[in-house]
Design a protein around this motif. Sequence first.
Motif, PDB file in Angstrom:
ATOM      1  N   LYS A   1       1.585 -19.132  19.070  1.00 34.38           N
ATOM      2  CA  LYS A   1       1.491 -18.352  17.841  1.00 34.38           C
ATOM      3  C   LYS A   1       2.249 -17.044  17.979  1.00 34.38           C
ATOM      4  CE  LYS A   1      -2.931 -20.117  16.155  1.00 34.38           C
ATOM      5  NZ  LYS A   1      -4.342 -19.791  15.898  1.00 34.38           N
ATOM      6  N   ASN A   2       2.090 -16.399  19.137  1.00 32.02           N
ATOM      7  CA  ASN A   2       2.806 -15.141  19.384  1.00 32.02           C
ATOM      8  C   ASN A   2       4.315 -15.361  19.364  1.00 32.02           C
ATOM      9  OD1 ASN A   2       0.397 -13.781  19.607  1.00 32.02           O
ATOM     10  ND2 ASN A   2       0.378 -13.755  21.841  1.00 32.02           N
ATOM     11  N   ALA A   3       4.771 -16.473  19.971  1.00 27.05           N
ATOM     12  CA  ALA A   3       6.201 -16.777  19.993  1.00 27.05           C
ATOM     13  C   ALA A   3       6.704 -17.046  18.578  1.00 27.05           C
ATOM     14  CB  ALA A   3       6.463 -17.979  20.901  1.00 27.05           C
ATOM     15  N   MET A   4       5.907 -17.792  17.803  1.00 27.51           N
ATOM     16  CA  MET A   4       6.303 -18.074  16.429  1.00 27.51           C
ATOM     17  C   MET A   4       6.350 -16.783  15.605  1.00 27.51           C
ATOM     18  SD  MET A   4       7.024 -21.215  16.144  1.00 27.51           S
ATOM     19  CE  MET A   4       6.941 -21.646  14.441  1.00 27.51           C
ATOM     20  N   GLN A   5       5.346 -15.935  15.843  1.00 28.56           N
ATOM     21  CA  GLN A   5       5.317 -14.647  15.126  1.00 28.56           C
ATOM     22  C   GLN A   5       6.535 -13.809  15.504  1.00 28.56           C
ATOM     23  OE1 GLN A   5       3.053 -14.131  12.867  1.00 28.56           O
ATOM     24  NE2 GLN A   5       3.727 -12.100  12.304  1.00 28.56           N
ATOM     25  N   GLY A   6       6.838 -13.799  16.818  1.00 33.31           N
ATOM     26  CA  GLY A   6       8.024 -13.055  17.273  1.00 33.31           C
ATOM     27  C   GLY A   6       9.295 -13.632  16.679  1.00 33.31           C
ATOM     28  N   ALA A   7       9.355 -14.972  16.650  1.00 28.05           N
ATOM     29  CA  ALA A   7      10.544 -15.618  16.095  1.00 28.05           C
ATOM     30  C   ALA A   7      10.673 -15.304  14.602  1.00 28.05           C
ATOM     31  CB  ALA A   7      10.461 -17.131  16.320  1.00 28.05           C
ATOM     32  N   LYS A   8       9.524 -15.332  13.916  1.00 28.98           N
ATOM     33  CA  LYS A   8       9.562 -15.018  12.483  1.00 28.98           C
ATOM     34  C   LYS A   8      10.032 -13.588  12.256  1.00 28.98           C
ATOM     35  CE  LYS A   8       5.978 -18.197  10.879  1.00 28.98           C
ATOM     36  NZ  LYS A   8       4.615 -18.275  10.319  1.00 28.98           N
ATOM     37  N   SER A   9       9.511 -12.660  13.043  1.00 27.81           N
ATOM     38  CA  SER A   9       9.923 -11.258  12.854  1.00 27.81           C
ATOM     39  C   SER A   9      11.395 -11.086  13.243  1.00 27.81           C
ATOM     40  CB  SER A   9       9.025 -10.318  13.647  1.00 27.81           C
ATOM     41  OG  SER A   9       9.119 -10.558  15.021  1.00 27.81           O
ATOM     42  N   GLU A  10      11.849 -11.812  14.272  1.00 29.25           N
ATOM     43  CA  GLU A  10      13.257 -11.738  14.682  1.00 29.25           C
ATOM     44  C   GLU A  10      14.152 -12.311  13.587  1.00 29.25           C
ATOM     45  OE1 GLU A  10      16.227 -10.660  17.311  1.00 29.25           O
ATOM     46  OE2 GLU A  10      14.092 -10.415  17.713  1.00 29.25           O
ATOM     47  N   ILE A  11      13.732 -13.446  13.008  1.00 23.21           N
ATOM     48  CA  ILE A  11      14.511 -14.061  11.934  1.00 23.21           C
ATOM     49  C   ILE A  11      14.555 -13.137  10.714  1.00 23.21           C
ATOM     50  CG2 ILE A  11      14.524 -15.981  10.275  1.00 23.21           C
ATOM     51  CD1 ILE A  11      13.499 -17.750  12.569  1.00 23.21           C
ATOM     52  N   ALA A  12      13.384 -12.534  10.442  1.00 22.56           N
ATOM     53  CA  ALA A  12      13.345 -11.605   9.305  1.00 22.56           C
ATOM     54  C   ALA A  12      14.290 -10.430   9.556  1.00 22.56           C
ATOM     55  CB  ALA A  12      11.925 -11.112   9.071  1.00 22.56           C
ATOM     56  N   GLY A  13      14.281  -9.928  10.799  1.00 25.04           N
ATOM     57  CA  GLY A  13      15.178  -8.827  11.149  1.00 25.04           C
ATOM     58  C   GLY A  13      16.630  -9.237  11.010  1.00 25.04           C
ATOM     59  N   LEU A  14      16.959 -10.434  11.476  1.00 23.87           N
ATOM     60  CA  LEU A  14      18.327 -10.939  11.364  1.00 23.87           C
ATOM     61  C   LEU A  14      18.717 -11.138   9.899  1.00 23.87           C
ATOM     62  CD1 LEU A  14      18.461 -13.555  14.276  1.00 23.87           C
ATOM     63  CD2 LEU A  14      19.634 -11.354  14.173  1.00 23.87           C
ATOM     64  N   ALA A  15      17.777 -11.635   9.117  1.00 26.09           N
ATOM     65  CA  ALA A  15      18.065 -11.821   7.699  1.00 26.09           C
ATOM     66  C   ALA A  15      18.318 -10.483   7.024  1.00 26.09           C
ATOM     67  CB  ALA A  15      16.904 -12.556   7.030  1.00 26.09           C
ATOM     68  N   MET A  16      17.553  -9.477   7.410  1.00 29.39           N
ATOM     69  CA  MET A  16      17.751  -8.132   6.856  1.00 29.39           C
ATOM     70  C   MET A  16      19.124  -7.592   7.240  1.00 29.39           C
ATOM     71  SD  MET A  16      15.205  -7.279   5.056  1.00 29.39           S
ATOM     72  CE  MET A  16      14.801  -5.578   5.015  1.00 29.39           C
ATOM     73  N   GLU A  17      19.505  -7.798   8.501  1.00 28.69           N
ATOM     74  CA  GLU A  17      20.819  -7.332   8.952  1.00 28.69           C
ATOM     75  C   GLU A  17      21.935  -8.051   8.190  1.00 28.69           C
ATOM     76  OE1 GLU A  17      21.822  -7.163  13.155  1.00 28.69           O
ATOM     77  OE2 GLU A  17      19.725  -6.711  13.596  1.00 28.69           O
ATOM     78  N   ALA A  18      21.749  -9.347   8.017  1.00 26.16           N
ATOM     79  CA  ALA A  18      22.759 -10.126   7.300  1.00 26.16           C
ATOM     80  C   ALA A  18      22.878  -9.630   5.861  1.00 26.16           C
ATOM     81  CB  ALA A  18      22.412 -11.607   7.334  1.00 26.16           C
ATOM     82  N   ALA A  19      21.722  -9.355   5.255  1.00 22.04           N
ATOM     83  CA  ALA A  19      21.743  -8.864   3.874  1.00 22.04           C
ATOM     84  C   ALA A  19      22.432  -7.507   3.810  1.00 22.04           C
ATOM     85  CB  ALA A  19      20.326  -8.776   3.337  1.00 22.04           C
ATOM     86  N   LYS A  20      22.169  -6.644   4.823  1.00 25.81           N
ATOM     87  CA  LYS A  20      22.812  -5.328   4.854  1.00 25.81           C
ATOM     88  C   LYS A  20      24.319  -5.486   4.984  1.00 25.81           C
ATOM     89  CE  LYS A  20      19.173  -2.619   7.014  1.00 25.81           C
ATOM     90  NZ  LYS A  20      18.817  -1.904   8.216  1.00 25.81           N
ATOM     91  N   LYS A  21      24.737  -6.385   5.857  1.00 28.58           N
ATOM     92  CA  LYS A  21      26.182  -6.579   6.055  1.00 28.58           C
ATOM     93  C   LYS A  21      26.811  -7.134   4.793  1.00 28.58           C
ATOM     94  CE  LYS A  21      26.644  -7.041  10.975  1.00 28.58           C
ATOM     95  NZ  LYS A  21      27.191  -7.806  12.062  1.00 28.58           N
ATOM     96  N   LEU A  22      26.112  -8.044   4.139  1.00 23.14           N
ATOM     97  CA  LEU A  22      26.649  -8.612   2.916  1.00 23.14           C
ATOM     98  C   LEU A  22      26.827  -7.537   1.849  1.00 23.14           C
ATOM     99  CD1 LEU A  22      24.890 -12.040   2.266  1.00 23.14           C
ATOM    100  CD2 LEU A  22      27.316 -11.598   2.427  1.00 23.14           C
ATOM    101  N   LEU A  23      25.831  -6.720   1.781  1.00 19.13           N
ATOM    102  CA  LEU A  23      25.903  -5.671   0.772  1.00 19.13           C
ATOM    103  C   LEU A  23      26.946  -4.622   1.131  1.00 19.13           C
ATOM    104  CD1 LEU A  23      22.148  -5.194  -0.103  1.00 19.13           C
ATOM    105  CD2 LEU A  23      23.896  -6.323  -1.462  1.00 19.13           C
ATOM    106  N   SER A  24      27.042  -4.330   2.409  1.00 24.09           N
ATOM    107  CA  SER A  24      27.999  -3.300   2.805  1.00 24.09           C
ATOM    108  C   SER A  24      29.429  -3.847   2.788  1.00 24.09           C
ATOM    109  CB  SER A  24      27.652  -2.738   4.178  1.00 24.09           C
ATOM    110  OG  SER A  24      27.821  -3.739   5.155  1.00 24.09           O
ATOM    111  N   ASP A  25      29.692  -5.071   3.180  1.00 24.83           N
ATOM    112  CA  ASP A  25      31.036  -5.623   3.253  1.00 24.83           C
ATOM    113  C   ASP A  25      31.490  -6.193   1.915  1.00 24.83           C
ATOM    114  OD1 ASP A  25      31.234  -4.997   5.900  1.00 24.83           O
ATOM    115  OD2 ASP A  25      30.696  -7.003   6.623  1.00 24.83           O
TER     116      ASP A  25
END
Length: 166
Positions: free
Chosen positions: A115-139
Amino acid sequence: MLKLGWDLVWTIINLIVLYLLMKKFLIGPVMGIMEKRKALIASQFDHAKAVQEKADELKGQYEQALSSAKEESAQIIEGAKADAKRMGEGIVKNANLQATKIIETAKNTAEQEKKNAMQGAKSEIAGLAMEAAKKLLSDGSSDKGNHMLYDEFLAKAGDANDTDLH
């Protein structure tokens, strides 16, 4: 014919006196000693018979005590075997309970880590998705840029899952 004379009378008197003296001093004491000896032998025989009966009685008591001791020792051994079997079963039951508890704890720990690994993976994916969205918006949004961001996102997501699960 037979002539009776004083010699014959004195011989008969001498024989009678000799018989009486022998009876009084020789035959009487010898017969008394023989009677005493006979009585002594009879008493010793009776005593030996009494000792033999006592020995037989003691032998019977000894054999009875030995038999009861054997029975008692057999009962003690059976009781000890039963106690040992009960204790062994108790130890095995306790060990099985402890093993079940350890397995359950290990399963719970593994589940929690998962569960902890899944939670970490979810938060990591969410973080990556946020970064991708930022790059999309900025580029700005271009197809080539979107594909590049998508590939980069998948690469980072794959790396994050690999490191979290190990």
